[in-house]
Scaffold this motif. Structure first.
Motif: not given
Length: 239
Positions: A101-107, A126-130
């Motif tokens: 998960p720490r690869h991207d905590l938000y996603i 969500d731009e973070r996902f895209l």
């Protein structure tokens, strides 16, 4: 490929597109340099928040789109990167986020709320996902930080002009051999890094999900096929 802005012994910039075997390639490349000669730019892990290159810097490596670093250099430079089958890349990153998960905590936090629903991952606007699900490789190669309207032709032009080697993940040994030949690197052992284990049958994507990923990454598929044709042509020239 045409080469521009470079001369003998340039600074090497490794454009590490996530989940394209870049971690494996990085371990090999790091063995070719002294520790103080490598600048790591992995901002999500706290590396490279400030671009402080030194006179000793000979290699820059990280999760950064094309152009992030060379515009700040006063020395000659060249790039290398790896491209991967886009469907495999998107799925690999999804499962990697679940395992790490720490690869991207938000996603990862958003996905955990939804029991790691792959359809949600693919459908989020969500731009973070895209940035991870929509033509990521084209965006990196084109030098675009936003996922909006990735420029395939600019991506091809950048790879042709500025990259000494554009490798292919499923041709990893051939790609690495080409880099060793290009830069005069020594042989060094390497082991595969961040390789996801086989997924249980219940977690494997459906044919509909695979088709959806392919449709979302049409430009990446074209870029991948273009890169694969180029490396096959270069290998043929060596025979």
């Amino acid at each position: 490929m045409e080469q521009d802005g470079r001369e003998a012994d340039p600074i090497l910039i490794v454009m590490h597109i996530p989940k394209t075997a870049g971690s494996t390639m990085r371990t090999f490349i790091l063995d070719q340099y002294e520790p103080g000669q490598v600048y790591r730019s992995y901002r999500e892990y706290g590396y490279g928040k400030q671009d402080r290159f030194t006179v000793q810097t000979r290699c820059i490596i990280g999760h950064e789109p094309f152009g992030t670093h060379h515009l700040k250099l006063t020395k000659p430079y060249t790039y290398v990167t790896m491209l991967r089958d886009p469907v495999e890349r998107v799925l690999s990153e999804f499962y990697y986020l679940k395992r790490w998960p720490r690869h991207d905590l938000y996603i990862s936090a958003e996905l955990e709320k939804r029991n790691w629903d792959l359809d949600y991952y693919l459908g989020s606007t969500d731009e973070r996902f895209l940035n991870r699900t929509f033509n990521t490789q084209t965006r990196y190669a084109a030098g675009q930080r936003s996922p909006e309207s990735p420029d395939l032709e600019q991506a091809k032009a950048n790879l042709s002009r500025y990259f000494s080697v554009v490798g292919i993940t499923d041709m990893f040994d051939d790609s690495l051999s080409m880099m060793k030949r290009q830069f005069g690197w020594s042989d060094a052992p390497y082991r595969k890094r961040n390789v996801a284990p086989d997924q249980p049958e219940m977690e494997r994507p459906s044919e509909e999900q695979i088709a959806r990923i392919a449709a979302m990454n049409e430009l990446d598929i074209q870029l991948y096929e273009w890169g694969k044709a180029n490396i096959l042509s270069r290998l043929q020239e060596r025979l």
